[in-house]
Enzyme design. Structure first.
Site, PDB file in Angstrom:
ATOM      1  N   GLU A 159       0.833  -1.210   0.000  1.00 12.30           N
ATOM      2  CA  GLU A 159       0.000   0.000   0.000  1.00 12.30           C
ATOM      3  C   GLU A 159       0.868   1.261   0.000  1.00 12.30           C
ATOM      4  O   GLU A 159       0.571   2.245  -0.675  1.00 12.30           O
ATOM      5  CB  GLU A 159      -0.949  -0.013   1.207  1.00 12.30           C
ATOM      6  CG  GLU A 159      -2.002  -1.112   1.077  1.00 12.30           C
ATOM      7  CD  GLU A 159      -2.914  -1.220   2.283  1.00 12.30           C
ATOM      8  OE1 GLU A 159      -2.381  -1.458   3.390  1.00 12.30           O
ATOM      9  OE2 GLU A 159      -4.141  -1.051   2.130  1.00 12.30           O
ATOM     10  N   GLU A 180      -4.072  -9.336   4.125  1.00 18.33           N
ATOM     11  CA  GLU A 180      -4.926  -8.982   5.273  1.00 18.33           C
ATOM     12  C   GLU A 180      -6.085  -9.942   5.480  1.00 18.33           C
ATOM     13  O   GLU A 180      -6.515 -10.181   6.611  1.00 18.33           O
ATOM     14  CB  GLU A 180      -5.468  -7.557   5.101  1.00 18.33           C
ATOM     15  CG  GLU A 180      -4.444  -6.459   5.305  1.00 18.33           C
ATOM     16  CD  GLU A 180      -3.524  -6.236   4.107  1.00 18.33           C
ATOM     17  OE1 GLU A 180      -3.633  -6.973   3.096  1.00 18.33           O
ATOM     18  OE2 GLU A 180      -2.686  -5.324   4.174  1.00 18.33           O
TER      19      GLU A 180
END
Ligand code: NAI
Length: 699
Positions: free
Chosen positions: A105, A125
């Site tokens: 990210e 995640e």
């Protein structure tokens, strides 16, 4: 701070330096921001390269900060990414080795990305019950296309940088470096080549589109639903990626954030995060420091080529460690080898193992009938018949031939490891290595620590476990160790439930609905009911007052040992594992009930689940208090990896924590009043009672 600044002429290099994987903890985030300020202030700097020191670009969030205020303290990851995007000079992320989660990210916030080949890229995640929470679901579809991005987000699996560079139309990487070694030079050159580009490109400004959006997302939802019934996160991944295609970027970010925060508070997410930490913590033993020197394990000997010996050997062959198997007769060796071959050949047939790998593995395997041939092995694992006399002969023979410093391990499931150790003159070198069947498949390994087991032996076998890809948990010596000692109470409750009015099918269905892979009766049929029978016969001598239902004995007297005899609590059709209820067994249970003078009652599914699960919890509390297990999370790991406890509930003790220990003890007190159950057993273990009274939890 754990990020450093260095100028290379007109390019500044910011290096994340937070070993082992450059987790984006607070000090690393602060370091990035400080370095950006420095680069901004220096007029001679025309561009920035952002990279990671050591073995990773970045592995994402710093798990050591999980649950602490530091995790969210400013500058949080979202602010750091914003700082990259808004930076006035071009930022090039130089990605290598590992680029995962928050690390990816972060890279997506840079203006450009140059990747080394062989870099593992992922948004994992979902494996913690979450979705990416710092723009991953909004930015990845913009650079990779919707389908490729969603596949990565929903699976959490890592993809190699070379593969990603080949995705048609991808904008994830502006350049793939020739090698990891040349990455920095290429990234610096690239930074110089774009130093004057304005406006700077931002991923957020790219479109995220799918030509058949509605149909595709419908399809994706159906796929995900089938694969993840107990977990909410995968479906939310689809929602978030769909939002990237339908909402403005800022709205999509807000949507992602909201989902992320809501998921954080689900019990499934708490369970997965608990297990993530628990699995890593299991390898740490309180009084064995991490820097304890380890013995060198280059070769292994296995005694007994039966069910367990064969499976145990395969683990080492798979890891490239040579194995010598010893048996009493050549026929037994031949049978053992044939089984190993059959297992590998099945894998080859399914395309899971390459022919040359199979041959390499078999070449590491040798056999002998003579103990003298084992003398140079670094580790020997005994898996002979479960009889103390046989174990004695084997360990005396090993003691006579093995070189000094060799580790002598027993795979016993019920015998006293201290006794076995004392058959040798080197009890410090003896340890239990309790594998689970099938030993080449099951991830759990109970490491049984004898009174005399040396610390370096423990440290060594924990590291060997990692090498053969097992999750190892240390158990003290007691009957059944951690797992089987608990399962005995669970099976005992199953028996009482039959006496009181249940059928095996009702009990199994109730606990399977709770999430267990298999209820106690199907499990008994799989493992062989005769094993429990033998244990009960021994118990009847050792603890004649122990209360248990006699139905299982009656079943065994009929020769119904389970799947291996085609009949147990259920019937089985050859070649199939479906459990078919059997009228005779039901009748047997009813007659036994009548003989006991019990009138059947309707037992609710809730009661079935509570009695089965809380029996595990109470025994676990005793195990913890006695120091047999080092910590509560170890017990959860044992049950998840060895006994099919539902992953989304995090293990028996995590589940008890979620229910609330007060509620658990209240239920136990109710069960203690049932005259057909075992009132003494249901007295809450002192540790459990204390925690409940103090409003505390196990974990
Ligand atoms: P098995 O009966 O399949 O294999 C035992 C093998 O040991 C046989 O091939 C036998 O010929 C050989 N053997 C017996 N005495 C020997 C001796 N003196 N020297 C050399 N070889 C000898 O038994 P299994 O199931 O593999 O069990 C072995 C051990 O593993 C037992 O201690 C058992 O309690 C333990 N164990 C078994 C599990 C299971 O699910 N089967 C699970 C965990 C542990």
């Amino acid at each position: 701070m754990t990020a450093h600044y260095q100028s290379h002429g007109d390019v500044a290099v910011i290096t994340l330096d937070n070993p082992p994987v450059n987790g984006l903890g607070l000090s690393t985030r602060q370091g990035i921001v400080a370095a950006l300020e420095q680069a901004n202030a220096d007029a001679a700097i025309r561009a920035v390269v952002l990279t990671g020191a050591g073995k990773a670009f970045s592995g994402g969030a710093d798990i050591r900060e999980f649950g602490s205020p530091k995790a969210l303290q400013d500058p949080n990851l979202l602010s750091v990414i914003l700082a990259l995007e808004n930076f006035a000079k071009p930022i090039v992320a130089a990605i290598h080795s590992v680029c995962m989660g928050g690390g990816l990210e972060l890279a997506l916030g840079a203006h450009y990305r140059v990747a080394a080949p062989g870099c593992k890229v992922a948004l994992p995640e979902v494996k913690l019950g979450l979705i990416p929470g710092a723009g991953g679901t909004q930015r990845l579809p913009r650079v990779l296309g919707v389908e490729a991005a969603l596949n990565m987000i929903v699976s959490g699996e890592a993809v190699n940088s070379e593969m990603l560079a080949q995705v048609p139309g991808q904008k994830l990487f502006d350049k793939l470096a020739a090698s990891a070694e040349s990455l920095m030079d290429e990234a610096l050159a690239f930074a110089r080549s774009v130093a004057d580009v304005r406006p700077l490109p931002l991923v957020r400004n790219l479109p995220a589109k799918h030509p058949q959006g509605d149909a595709y997302f419908q399809f994706a939802r159906n796929m995900v639903k089938g694969m993840s019934k107990n977990f909410p996160a995968p479906a939310k991944c689809v929602d978030a990626v769909e939002a990237a295609t339908k909402k403005k970027f800022a709205d999509g970010m807000a949507f992602e954030r909201e989902i992320f925060i809501n998921l954080m508070w689900t019990s499934e997410c708490r369970a997965l995060r608990h297990l993530f930490v628990a699995e890593r913590a299991a390898s740490k033993i309180p009084d064995v420091p991490e820097d304890t020197p380890k013995r060198n394990i280059q070769s292994v000997a296995v005694i007994g080529a039966g069910t367990m010996g064969g499976g145990i050997s395969m683990n080492f062959l798979n890891a490239g460690i040579p194995v010598k198997m010893l048996e009493m007769k050549q026929e037994a060796l031949d049978r053992g080898i044939a089984t190993i071959r059959k297992n590998y050949e099945a894998q080859v047939k399914k395309g899971k193992l390459k022919q040359d790998k199979y041959e390499q593995r078999m070449a590491l395997l040798s056999t002998t009938l003579d103990y003298a041939d084992l003398k140079d092995a670094d580790l020997v694992i005994e898996a002979v018949f479960e009889e103390i006399g046989v174990k004695q002969k084997v360990f005396e023979a090993l003691d006579a031939v093995m070189k000094p410093g060799a580790i002598l391990a027993s795979n016993t499931s019920t015998l006293d490891v201290n006794k076995i150790a004392n058959f040798t003159k080197r009890p410090q070198d003896v340890v239990g290595l309790h594998f689970f069947s099938p030993a080449n498949v099951m991830k759990l390994l109970e490491v049984v620590r004898g009174d005399a087991t040396a610390k370096d032996v423990l440290a060594t076998v924990m590291s060997v476990a990692k090498k053969i890809k097992k999750t190892a948990v240390v158990s003290g010596v007691c009957d059944g160790f951690i797992g089987n000692r608990m399962v005995e109470q669970y099976v005992r409750q199953g028996g009482f439930l039959l006496d009181e009015g249940c059928t095996p099918e009702q009990v199994d269905k109730a606990i399977e609905k709770f999430g267990f892979a298999m209820g106690p009766f199907r499990m008994g049929d799989l493992a062989g009911n005769d094993i429990g029978w033998a244990i009960r016969k021994r118990r009847a001598i050792e603890h004649p007052d122990m209360k248990y239902s006699k139905t299982a004995d009656l079943l065994c007297e009929k020769g119904r040992y389970g799947q291996k005899t085609g009949a147990g609590w259920y019937d089985y059709v050859p070649g199939k594992r479906d459990a078919i209820p059997n009228a005779e067994v039901i009748q047997m249970i009813e007659e036994h009930r009548k003989a006991l003078g019990i009138t059947a009652r309707k037992v609710s599914d809730e009661e079935i689940v509570q009695r089965l699960v809380f029996s595990l919890v109470n025994e676990a509390a005793h195990i913890l208090e006695e120091g047999i297990a080092n910590k509560a999370s170890d017990i959860d790991v044992v049950y998840i990896f060895g006994y099919g406890f539902p992953v989304h509930r995090g293990g028996p003790l995590k589940y008890a924590d979620e229910v609330g220990l007060f509620n658990v003890t209240q239920a136990m007190k109710r069960f203690a009043q049932n005259p057909l159950d075992d009132a003494a057993f249901w007295q809450p273990a002192p540790l459990l009672a204390r925690l409940a009274a103090e409003g505390k939890t196990f974990n």
